[in-house]
Design a protein around this motif. Structure first.
Motif, short mmCIF file in Angstrom:
data_model
loop_
_atom_site.label_atom_id
_atom_site.label_comp_id
_atom_site.label_asym_id
_atom_site.label_seq_id
_atom_site.Cartn_x
_atom_site.Cartn_y
_atom_site.Cartn_z
N GLU A 154 0.66 -1.02 0.09
CA GLU A 154 -0.32 -0.14 0.03
C GLU A 154 1.20 1.23 -0.32
OE1 GLU A 154 -3.28 0.03 3.15
OE2 GLU A 154 -3.46 -1.88 2.99
N THR B 244 1.44 5.46 -0.31
CA THR B 244 0.77 7.09 0.02
C THR B 244 0.66 8.14 -0.75
OG1 THR B 244 2.37 7.26 1.50
CG2 THR B 244 0.20 6.60 3.15
N VAL C 108 -3.20 4.47 -10.12
CA VAL C 108 -5.07 4.67 -10.29
C VAL C 108 -5.89 3.76 -8.68
CG1 VAL C 108 -4.82 6.21 -10.94
CG2 VAL C 108 -6.19 4.53 -11.98
N LYS C 109 -4.92 2.33 -9.13
CA LYS C 109 -6.20 1.02 -8.83
C LYS C 109 -5.44 0.89 -7.01
CE LYS C 109 -6.73 -1.49 -12.43
NZ LYS C 109 -6.36 -2.40 -13.64
N LYS D 20 -4.82 3.97 -5.40
CA LYS D 20 -5.71 4.56 -4.82
C LYS D 20 -4.81 5.55 -3.97
CE LYS D 20 -9.81 2.11 -5.08
NZ LYS D 20 -10.81 2.46 -3.93
N PRO D 21 -3.36 6.20 -4.51
CA PRO D 21 -2.15 6.25 -2.99
C PRO D 21 -2.70 7.53 -2.93
CG PRO D 21 -1.78 6.61 -5.64
CD PRO D 21 -2.50 5.67 -4.85
N ALA D 22 -2.67 9.12 -1.58
CA ALA D 22 -3.48 10.11 -1.61
C ALA D 22 -3.03 11.12 -2.90
CB ALA D 22 -2.64 10.61 -0.34
N SER E 3 -10.03 9.39 -13.12
CA SER E 3 -9.86 8.36 -12.13
C SER E 3 -9.99 9.06 -10.30
CB SER E 3 -8.70 7.97 -11.95
OG SER E 3 -8.60 6.77 -13.51
N GLY E 4 -10.72 9.97 -10.23
CA GLY E 4 -10.66 10.50 -9.17
C GLY E 4 -9.90 12.12 -8.35
N TYR E 5 -9.07 12.10 -9.21
CA TYR E 5 -8.23 12.56 -8.53
C TYR E 5 -7.52 14.30 -9.20
CZ TYR E 5 -5.22 8.72 -6.83
OH TYR E 5 -4.91 7.89 -6.10
N SER F 285 -4.07 14.56 -6.14
CA SER F 285 -4.59 14.56 -5.06
C SER F 285 -5.63 14.07 -5.36
CB SER F 285 -5.07 15.38 -4.24
OG SER F 285 -3.21 16.15 -4.03
N ARG F 286 -6.27 13.01 -4.53
CA ARG F 286 -7.77 12.01 -4.42
C ARG F 286 -8.17 13.14 -3.69
NH1 ARG F 286 -8.20 6.17 -2.85
NH2 ARG F 286 -9.98 6.49 -3.50
#
Length: 440
Positions: free
Chosen positions: A365, A367, A386-387, A389-391, A413-415, A439-440
């Motif tokens: 994982e 960050t 993006v999979k 999911k780093p901050a 992808s949400g960033y 950033s997410r």
């Protein structure tokens, strides 16, 4: 009787000289115009100018041309500071001041990214800049032997041409490397086979000048020593077509320093390093500033090279996993981590554009992620990133077009794009590199 109509084949405009009125410029500061409903990209032309230009490419939807005469000049146009600017292809923008070059490059990139991503504005930060002369610590020098005139040309390729422009000096080359032209012109005529050497590469590392002579035929010891005698203060290496290096005098391992981080990085002469040392230092420092790493952060560094960013990240993070496609550079990265006493860096080889393997680094994982791909960008890799999911994701780019493509994936992808800045790594050229924080 049936008459079949055959359309006349269209005559190509390639090679013809046309007149263009320049409306604007693109992200590489090519002037933009139109000719018979085709968009035309004119190198060496500025917005507001009227120029004559020779067509280099005539495609279905566009033309590319090289300005040959300015009929009406822009107020931005200046006299180039280099005597070779009109012929040499090394610099493309010496007809504009360094400050205006930067402004035009950023304006063009802003339009490109907004158009590709749908963003209406970009959060630009101050551009990273340094001296606009004497900044190159690495350069490739062309060598051509004219059999008819029996003489060598040592220099750089012409604009949009393979022909070598002979030069005696280069204003953007590090002063430490300046003697290379005289040294090559002294040594080359001593060769028994004038076609044996195809080009040379110069490199400044740790205050030492290195010259790599690329040769396609074996050189005798006497010929090798002829190069050494022409510039005895430099470290001379030969590289044969097989890609093997041989030192012709002192064997020294090239290295450079990141002074602000108190790091030393060793590398092989054929490893990639950034050509502008001052800008590279600023990039590393800014990466640390933007990512704001803490002792609990686990970082993934993609396209890590010899550890240019990895080692500095490891000084602040809990763990850094560094991925690089070239096995030799992966080994060098691991060596550099040990050299600098960093035990929290792990390096792996991986082709990041293919499906990622089920390796240990792909199960962790993260960050924060940093990626610094080549000009082709990180297509394929960004979908994998993006999979995870780093901050935060810090993208360092040397090609605005592929960055815009990859940024669109991150945004979808949400960033969100938090910061972006231009990096003037190559003053007087059409290239502007980028650093962008998502950033997410």
């Amino acid at each position: 009787m049936l008459n079949l109509y055959k359309a006349k084949p269209k005559t190509s405009l390639t090679g013809k000289t046309l007149t263009f009125s320049i409306d604007s410029s693109d992200y590489e500061v090519h002037g933009i115009s139109k000719h018979e409903q085709k968009i035309a990209f004119i190198s060496g032309a500025l917005p507001g100018e009227r120029v004559q230009a020779k067509v280099a490419e005539d495609k279905a939807g566009y033309l590319k041309a090289l300005s040959t005469k300015v009929l009406q000049a822009s107020s931005l146009r200046i006299t180039p500071p280099c005597q070779y600017a009109a012929q040499c292809g090394g610099c493309q923008l010496q007809h504009i001041s360094a400050a205006n070059q930067r402004g035009l490059k950023q304006q063009g990139i802003d339009k490109l990214i907004c158009h590709q991503t749908g963003l209406t504005s970009l959060p630009w930060q101050p551009m990273l800049t340094a001296a606009d002369s004497g900044y190159r610590r690495r350069a490739r020098i062309g060598i051509w032997y004219d059999k008819k005139q029996r003489r060598f040309s040592v220099g750089f390729r012409q604009h949009a041409d393979k022909q070598i422009v002979a030069v005696d000096s280069c204003m953007v080359l590090s002063p430490l490397l300046a003697p290379v032209f005289a040294a090559l012109n002294q040594a080359l005529p001593q060769l028994k086979d004038a076609t044996a050497v195809t080009h040379a590469e110069v490199l400044e590392a740790g205050g030492t000048a290195f010259v790599i002579v690329r040769h396609v035929k074996p050189l005798t010891v006497t010929e090798q020593q002829g190069f050494v005698a022409a510039w005895p203060e430099a470290v001379w290496l030969g590289e044969a077509t097989a890609g093997e290096f041989s030192y012709w005098n002192t064997a020294v391992t090239p290295q450079y320093h990141l002074a602000e981080q108190q790091l030393t990085l060793q590398f092989s002469p054929d490893d990639f390093i950034q050509v502008n040392a001052a800008i590279n230092q600023q990039m590393v420092t800014q990466a640390l500033d933007w990512l704001q790493l803490g002792s609990n952060d686990t970082v993934l560094d993609l396209y890590a090279g010899i550890g240019n960013f990895s080692l500095a990240l490891a000084q602040r993070a809990k763990t850094v996993h560094a991925l690089e496609g070239v096995a030799k550079m992966v080994q060098q990265l691991a060596t550099n981590a040990k050299l600098n006493g960093l035990s929290n860096v792990e390096a792996w080889q991986a082709d990041l554009h293919l499906a990622w393997p089920k390796a240990r680094w792909n199960k962790a994982e993260y960050t924060k992620v940093l990626l610094d791909p080549a000009r082709a960008g990180a297509q394929g890799a960004v979908e994998q990133v993006v999979k995870l999911k780093p901050a935060q994701i810090l993208y360092v780019s040397c090609n605005a077009a592929t960055f815009a493509r990859d940024a669109k994936v991150l945004l979808q992808s949400g960033y969100s794009l938090e910061k972006i800045c231009g990096v003037d790594m190559f003053a007087h050229t059409s290239h502007l590199e980028l650093m962008a924080l998502f950033s997410r």
